[in-house]
Structures are given as structure tokens and as C-alpha cells.
Design a protein around this motif. Structure first.
Motif, PDB file in Angstrom:
ATOM      1  N   LYS A   9      42.730  34.921  36.812  1.00  0.00           N
ATOM      2  CA  LYS A   9      43.190  33.705  36.145  1.00  0.00           C
ATOM      3  C   LYS A   9      43.617  32.657  37.174  1.00  0.00           C
ATOM      4  O   LYS A   9      43.902  32.967  38.315  1.00  0.00           O
ATOM      5  CB  LYS A   9      44.355  34.036  35.214  1.00  0.00           C
ATOM      6  CG  LYS A   9      43.990  35.027  34.103  1.00  0.00           C
ATOM      7  CD  LYS A   9      45.192  35.306  33.234  1.00  0.00           C
ATOM      8  CE  LYS A   9      44.823  36.284  32.102  1.00  0.00           C
ATOM      9  NZ  LYS A   9      45.983  36.570  31.234  1.00  0.00           N
ATOM     10  N   ASN A  10      43.676  31.401  36.687  1.00  0.00           N
ATOM     11  CA  ASN A  10      44.115  30.269  37.524  1.00  0.00           C
ATOM     12  C   ASN A  10      43.284  30.141  38.792  1.00  0.00           C
ATOM     13  O   ASN A  10      43.811  29.929  39.886  1.00  0.00           O
ATOM     14  CB  ASN A  10      45.595  30.411  37.887  1.00  0.00           C
ATOM     15  CG  ASN A  10      46.491  30.361  36.677  1.00  0.00           C
ATOM     16  OD1 ASN A  10      46.246  29.584  35.752  1.00  0.00           O
ATOM     17  ND2 ASN A  10      47.522  31.204  36.661  1.00  0.00           N
ATOM     18  N   ALA A  11      41.944  30.327  38.650  1.00  0.00           N
ATOM     19  CA  ALA A  11      41.024  30.143  39.766  1.00  0.00           C
ATOM     20  C   ALA A  11      39.867  29.267  39.293  1.00  0.00           C
ATOM     21  O   ALA A  11      39.217  29.588  38.277  1.00  0.00           O
ATOM     22  CB  ALA A  11      40.514  31.484  40.281  1.00  0.00           C
ATOM     23  N   PHE A  12      39.609  28.170  39.989  1.00  0.00           N
ATOM     24  CA  PHE A  12      38.603  27.202  39.579  1.00  0.00           C
ATOM     25  C   PHE A  12      37.623  26.960  40.720  1.00  0.00           C
ATOM     26  O   PHE A  12      38.021  26.959  41.897  1.00  0.00           O
ATOM     27  CB  PHE A  12      39.260  25.877  39.165  1.00  0.00           C
ATOM     28  CG  PHE A  12      40.259  26.016  38.060  1.00  0.00           C
ATOM     29  CD1 PHE A  12      39.868  25.953  36.740  1.00  0.00           C
ATOM     30  CD2 PHE A  12      41.607  26.254  38.345  1.00  0.00           C
ATOM     31  CE1 PHE A  12      40.805  26.088  35.712  1.00  0.00           C
ATOM     32  CE2 PHE A  12      42.537  26.391  37.331  1.00  0.00           C
ATOM     33  CZ  PHE A  12      42.128  26.312  36.000  1.00  0.00           C
ATOM     34  N   GLY A  50      32.972  21.448  37.221  1.00  0.00           N
ATOM     35  CA  GLY A  50      34.090  22.309  37.562  1.00  0.00           C
ATOM     36  C   GLY A  50      34.365  23.283  36.445  1.00  0.00           C
ATOM     37  O   GLY A  50      34.538  22.863  35.287  1.00  0.00           O
ATOM     38  N   VAL A  51      34.403  24.578  36.754  1.00  0.00           N
ATOM     39  CA  VAL A  51      34.640  25.610  35.750  1.00  0.00           C
ATOM     40  C   VAL A  51      35.625  26.641  36.291  1.00  0.00           C
ATOM     41  O   VAL A  51      35.919  26.689  37.492  1.00  0.00           O
ATOM     42  CB  VAL A  51      33.326  26.322  35.361  1.00  0.00           C
ATOM     43  CG1 VAL A  51      32.336  25.346  34.760  1.00  0.00           C
ATOM     44  CG2 VAL A  51      32.718  27.033  36.561  1.00  0.00           C
ATOM     45  N   GLU A  52      36.108  27.473  35.359  1.00  0.00           N
ATOM     46  CA  GLU A  52      36.964  28.580  35.777  1.00  0.00           C
ATOM     47  C   GLU A  52      36.106  29.676  36.415  1.00  0.00           C
ATOM     48  O   GLU A  52      34.935  29.848  36.061  1.00  0.00           O
ATOM     49  CB  GLU A  52      37.729  29.140  34.588  1.00  0.00           C
ATOM     50  CG  GLU A  52      38.780  28.201  34.033  1.00  0.00           C
ATOM     51  CD  GLU A  52      39.626  28.856  32.969  1.00  0.00           C
ATOM     52  OE1 GLU A  52      40.255  29.895  33.296  1.00  0.00           O
ATOM     53  OE2 GLU A  52      39.643  28.364  31.832  1.00  0.00           O
ATOM     54  N   LEU A  53      36.725  30.408  37.360  1.00  0.00           N
ATOM     55  CA  LEU A  53      35.990  31.455  38.071  1.00  0.00           C
ATOM     56  C   LEU A  53      35.455  32.522  37.101  1.00  0.00           C
ATOM     57  O   LEU A  53      34.377  33.071  37.321  1.00  0.00           O
ATOM     58  CB  LEU A  53      36.893  32.107  39.130  1.00  0.00           C
ATOM     59  CG  LEU A  53      36.273  33.223  39.963  1.00  0.00           C
ATOM     60  CD1 LEU A  53      35.081  32.699  40.773  1.00  0.00           C
ATOM     61  CD2 LEU A  53      37.310  33.843  40.904  1.00  0.00           C
ATOM     62  N   GLY A  77      43.054  27.028  43.342  1.00  0.00           N
ATOM     63  CA  GLY A  77      43.824  27.786  42.367  1.00  0.00           C
ATOM     64  C   GLY A  77      44.537  28.980  42.973  1.00  0.00           C
ATOM     65  O   GLY A  77      44.203  29.482  44.053  1.00  0.00           O
ATOM     66  N   ILE A  78      45.563  29.433  42.272  1.00  0.00           N
ATOM     67  CA  ILE A  78      46.387  30.558  42.741  1.00  0.00           C
ATOM     68  C   ILE A  78      45.578  31.849  42.771  1.00  0.00           C
ATOM     69  O   ILE A  78      45.816  32.736  43.579  1.00  0.00           O
ATOM     70  CB  ILE A  78      47.618  30.724  41.825  1.00  0.00           C
ATOM     71  CG1 ILE A  78      48.475  29.454  41.889  1.00  0.00           C
ATOM     72  CG2 ILE A  78      48.439  31.944  42.212  1.00  0.00           C
ATOM     73  CD1 ILE A  78      49.647  29.457  40.937  1.00  0.00           C
ATOM     74  N   GLY A  79      44.585  31.953  41.939  1.00  0.00           N
ATOM     75  CA  GLY A  79      43.783  33.178  41.871  1.00  0.00           C
ATOM     76  C   GLY A  79      43.119  33.517  43.192  1.00  0.00           C
ATOM     77  O   GLY A  79      43.055  34.687  43.601  1.00  0.00           O
ATOM     78  N   ILE A  83      43.462  36.791  45.698  1.00  0.00           N
ATOM     79  CA  ILE A  83      42.334  37.591  46.202  1.00  0.00           C
ATOM     80  C   ILE A  83      42.465  37.809  47.706  1.00  0.00           C
ATOM     81  O   ILE A  83      42.267  38.924  48.222  1.00  0.00           O
ATOM     82  CB  ILE A  83      41.002  36.886  45.867  1.00  0.00           C
ATOM     83  CG1 ILE A  83      40.764  36.909  44.355  1.00  0.00           C
ATOM     84  CG2 ILE A  83      39.842  37.556  46.588  1.00  0.00           C
ATOM     85  CD1 ILE A  83      39.578  36.081  43.913  1.00  0.00           C
ATOM     86  N   LYS A  84      42.804  36.723  48.441  1.00  0.00           N
ATOM     87  CA  LYS A  84      42.969  36.846  49.895  1.00  0.00           C
ATOM     88  C   LYS A  84      44.093  37.809  50.250  1.00  0.00           C
ATOM     89  O   LYS A  84      43.960  38.627  51.158  1.00  0.00           O
ATOM     90  CB  LYS A  84      43.243  35.475  50.507  1.00  0.00           C
ATOM     91  CG  LYS A  84      42.049  34.538  50.489  1.00  0.00           C
ATOM     92  CD  LYS A  84      42.401  33.219  51.162  1.00  0.00           C
ATOM     93  CE  LYS A  84      41.200  32.278  51.175  1.00  0.00           C
ATOM     94  NZ  LYS A  84      41.530  30.984  51.800  1.00  0.00           N
ATOM     95  N   LEU A  85      45.215  37.665  49.498  1.00  0.00           N
ATOM     96  CA  LEU A  85      46.351  38.547  49.789  1.00  0.00           C
ATOM     97  C   LEU A  85      45.990  40.006  49.527  1.00  0.00           C
ATOM     98  O   LEU A  85      46.375  40.896  50.294  1.00  0.00           O
ATOM     99  CB  LEU A  85      47.548  38.144  48.929  1.00  0.00           C
ATOM    100  CG  LEU A  85      48.267  36.856  49.340  1.00  0.00           C
ATOM    101  CD1 LEU A  85      49.365  36.526  48.337  1.00  0.00           C
ATOM    102  CD2 LEU A  85      48.857  36.986  50.750  1.00  0.00           C
ATOM    103  N   ARG A  86      45.242  40.259  48.446  1.00  0.00           N
ATOM    104  CA  ARG A  86      44.875  41.634  48.125  1.00  0.00           C
ATOM    105  C   ARG A  86      43.978  42.238  49.201  1.00  0.00           C
ATOM    106  O   ARG A  86      44.140  43.388  49.615  1.00  0.00           O
ATOM    107  CB  ARG A  86      44.172  41.690  46.767  1.00  0.00           C
ATOM    108  CG  ARG A  86      43.865  43.118  46.307  1.00  0.00           C
ATOM    109  CD  ARG A  86      43.499  43.166  44.864  1.00  0.00           C
ATOM    110  NE  ARG A  86      42.268  42.432  44.600  1.00  0.00           N
ATOM    111  CZ  ARG A  86      41.703  42.370  43.398  1.00  0.00           C
ATOM    112  NH1 ARG A  86      42.258  42.990  42.376  1.00  0.00           N
ATOM    113  NH2 ARG A  86      40.595  41.684  43.224  1.00  0.00           N
TER     114      ARG A  86
END
Length: 377
Positions: A9-12, A50-53, A77-79, A83-86
């Protein structure tokens, strides 16, 4: 690890679409229920949306059906941050597990090195270690090196001394063997007194035997001074020759010294490398090419993380103070020579001679002494 876009969520993302029928492509997107937060026509055949991931897979399916070409040109986006943090957390956890396993394995002994002399084979020592429970794979904490030394000496009477130490993942054992003292053969036969070195005879004191040299004679090392015989012609018998023969002796030492010396100076340039030292193998974290022709290398660090530093050095030749060098060398030669004399030796004279050829100075010192040169044969 496969990432499921529909759960993020919250990834564009921003997508560029090249198609011959832009309006038809947009209609298909609306029909699939895809929400657009941006629509821009860049030219006749090029759209930017522009769309959501989570809807990317649907857009890709539409592009395959219409034979359109798509390209992701932006993301936000925060998403994406999650992903990078994970991914980074996975790498960090893997690194921590690797370091932990390496440290854990380093707490065990994986090799036993045994060094003996002539009579005790290393196999015997290894067999005694097995009876004591010392073998590869044992924990370092369970080994008391001083207690182990005592037990090895107690179990083997041929061992005079043993040293046990732990170096890295190896247990190193040095064994000194017990040796019987040499047998001394007593000689009760009559013998002569001989010269223990060359000399010029000054005085002779005979307590037993017959002197065969006199004051003023020059004798060589090993020459008979007092013969182990006594009596007149026809009535000669063997005795233990004894006496003192005082002579003037000459003790010479010659040494060559260089009037120059090589001096290594650091230029200030250096290279630093970092690596993991695991099982005598290096895994570099940072490695720079060493282009120095001459250098000093210093290795430091704790446990398995090491640092090596290369300092560039230059070799130069410096001239030494000739007179100071001669005086210091002569003084050292004289002290060393005097330390070899017996306390009863009387020093009479000292002569120093020097000869210089190029950068080499030959120093000759001659010490004249007065001493007892008699030695029983």
C-alpha cells in the motif's frame, strides 16, 4: 524473496505507454477499474499515467493484449521505502548470523600441532592427548593449558619440559625430551702441560714434571711446556705435570664496518584495507591496489575483523661520522674482547689500526696481555 505488489500500500508509479491507440488503452484501464492519479499525453503515440503499484500487473496485461510498450519512469510513496528496508534488514540479519556462526566456530580447537625432538614421536603425544579428551572439535574453554602441561609430564617420564598454548583455532605443543648426562671418563694416566694459546714466555713455575721451554721462547698453541716426566737419565718416571707458565699473548680482532647506512623514510602516503580473517582466509571488505614500490605493512584488529595499512617508504643512503663510528666500534670490540679474558689476565697494551677502502672501513685491534697459558693435557 518474491514481492507481491497487490499487498503493498501507499506505493505509486509513473508509467510511459507507447501505443498506436492511446484512447483505446485508456478505455481498457477504466474498464478494469484501475484508478489513475495522473494522465498526460506526451505525443501522438505516447501516454504518461500514474497508478498504484498494486495495479501494475493489470496495466502490464493490457499492454500485452494491445501490443503496447510500457516503461516505469518514476516511483514514490512509503511502500517503496518499506520494500528497501525489508531487503536491507534481510541482508543485515544474514550478516549477523554469519558473524555469529564464525565467532562460535572460533571458540573451538580445529587443529593440534605437536613439535618434539628425537626420541618421542608426535603420535605418542597425540595418543596421550586422546586419553585426556583433547582432540579437534573441543571447546577452548574446557582446556587449561597449565594443567595439561602437568598431566603430559606425569604420563610420560621421557618428557623434561612441555609448553602448551592456544593460537587461534590451533593447539600448539612443544616438547623437550629428558636426556641422560654424558659419562665422564676419569684419566689417571700421567700427562703433560701444554700451551692453550700462542705466546712469548716470560716466567715458568714448575710444581711437578720437567719444563721443556724457557723464558724468551715463542710457543704455539698445543706445544708441550712441562713434560710429565721427572728424574735423571736412567731413572725417569712418569708424573702428572703441573705448573704455571706466564706468557705475553696477543689477541687480535678485525671487523669491517660501513661508513654509510640505509635509511627508510615514510612519504606520508598510505593505503588502508579492511578484511575478515576466517580460517586463515581473507575476505576483503575494502581493498585498494597497492602501487607502492617499497612500503611498510602494519596489520591490526581484533578477532576476525582486520585492518592492514601500507605506508610508502623511500630508501636513502646517509654518510656516517667516520671518527665517531671508529671510536664506538673500537670501544665495543675492546669491551667484548676483555669480557672473554679471565680475571687473572693482565692487560698490558692496546693498538688500533684502521684502513678505509671506499665506503668500508677495516678496524683492527690488537691487545697485548700477560697471562698463564698452561693447560693440563
Amino acid at each position: 524473496m518474491k514481492i507481491k505488489f497487490e499487498k503493498i500500500k501507499n506505493a505509486f508509479i509513473t508509467i510511459e505507454i507507447r501505443t498506436k491507440k492511446p484512447e483505446e488503452f485508456l478505455n481498457l484501464i477504466y474498464n478494469r477499474g484501475i484508478k489513475l492519479n495522473k494522465v498526460q499525453r506526451l505525443d501522438i503515440n505516447l501516454l504518461q499515467i500514474g497508478v498504484e503499484l498494486k495495479d501494475y500487473k493489470k496495466v502490464k496485461e493490457i499492454s500485452e493484449k494491445t501490443r503496447a510498450k510500457i516503461k516505469i519512469t518514476g516511483r514514490k510513496g512509503i511502500g517503496f521505502i518499506l520494500i528497501k528496508l525489508r531487503n536491507r534488514i534481510s541482508i543485515l540479519i544474514g550478516g549477523i548470523i554469519f558473524i555469529f556462526l564464525t565467532y562460535y566456530l572460533s571458540t573451538f580447537i580445529w587443529g593440534i600441532d605437536i613439535k618434539t625432538q628425537k626420541n618421542i614421536p608426535p603420535y605418542n603425544i597425540r595418543a596421550e592427548l586422546n586419553t585426556l579428551g583433547i582432540k579437534p572439535g573441543i571447546s577452548k574453554k574446557s582446556i587449561n593449558v597449565y594443567d595439561l602441561e602437568k598431566k603430559l609430564i606425569e604420563k610420560n617420564n621421557d618428557i623434561m619440559w612441555v609448553r602448551v598454548r592456544i593460537y587461534g583455532s590451533h593447539l600448539k605443543i612443544n616438547v623437550a625430551e629428558r636426556q641422560e648426562p654424558p659419562q665422564i671418563v676419569k684419566n689417571d694416566n700421567a700427562g703433560d702441560v701444554v700451551a692453550k694459546q700462542d705466546g712469548y714466555i716470560l716466567r715458568i713455575y714448575t710444581r711437578s714434571g720437567t719444563a721443556v721451554v724457557k723464558a724468551g721462547d715463542v710457543v704455539k698453541k698445543g706445544q708441550v711446556l712441562i713434560k710429565g716426566q721427572q728424574g735423571n737419565e736412567g731413572n725417569v718416571y712418569n708424573v702428572h705435570a703441573d705448573g704455571d707458565v706466564i706468557a705475553e699473548t696477543f689477541n687480535e680482532r678485525i671487523v669491517d664496518v660501513s661508513l654509510t647506512k640505509h635509511v627508510r623514510k615514510r612519504t606520508g602516503k598510505k593505503i588502508e584495507n579492511y578484511y575478515l580473517d576466517i580460517g586463515n582466509k581473507k575476505f576483503y571488505l575494502k581493498k585498494s591496489e597497492n602501487k607502492f614500490k617499497k612500503y611498510d605493512k602494519i596489520v591490526s584488529g581484533n578477532f576476525f575483523i582486520k585492518k592492514e595499512v601500507y605506508y610508502e617508504v623511500l630508501d636513502t643512503i646517509e654518510k656516517l661520522n667516520k671518527q665517531k663510528l671508529i671510536d664506538n666500534t673500537t670501544s665495543d670490540m675492546y669491551k667484548k674482547l676483555c669480557s672473554e679474558f679471565d680475571k687473572s689476565v693482565k692487560i698490558k697494551n692496546k693498538v688500533v689500526d684502521t684502513n678505509i677502502k671506499g665506503d668500508i672501513c677495516t678496524i683492527r685491534i690488537l691487545v697485548t696481555t700477560e697471562e698463564n697459558i698452561s693447560q693440563k693435557q
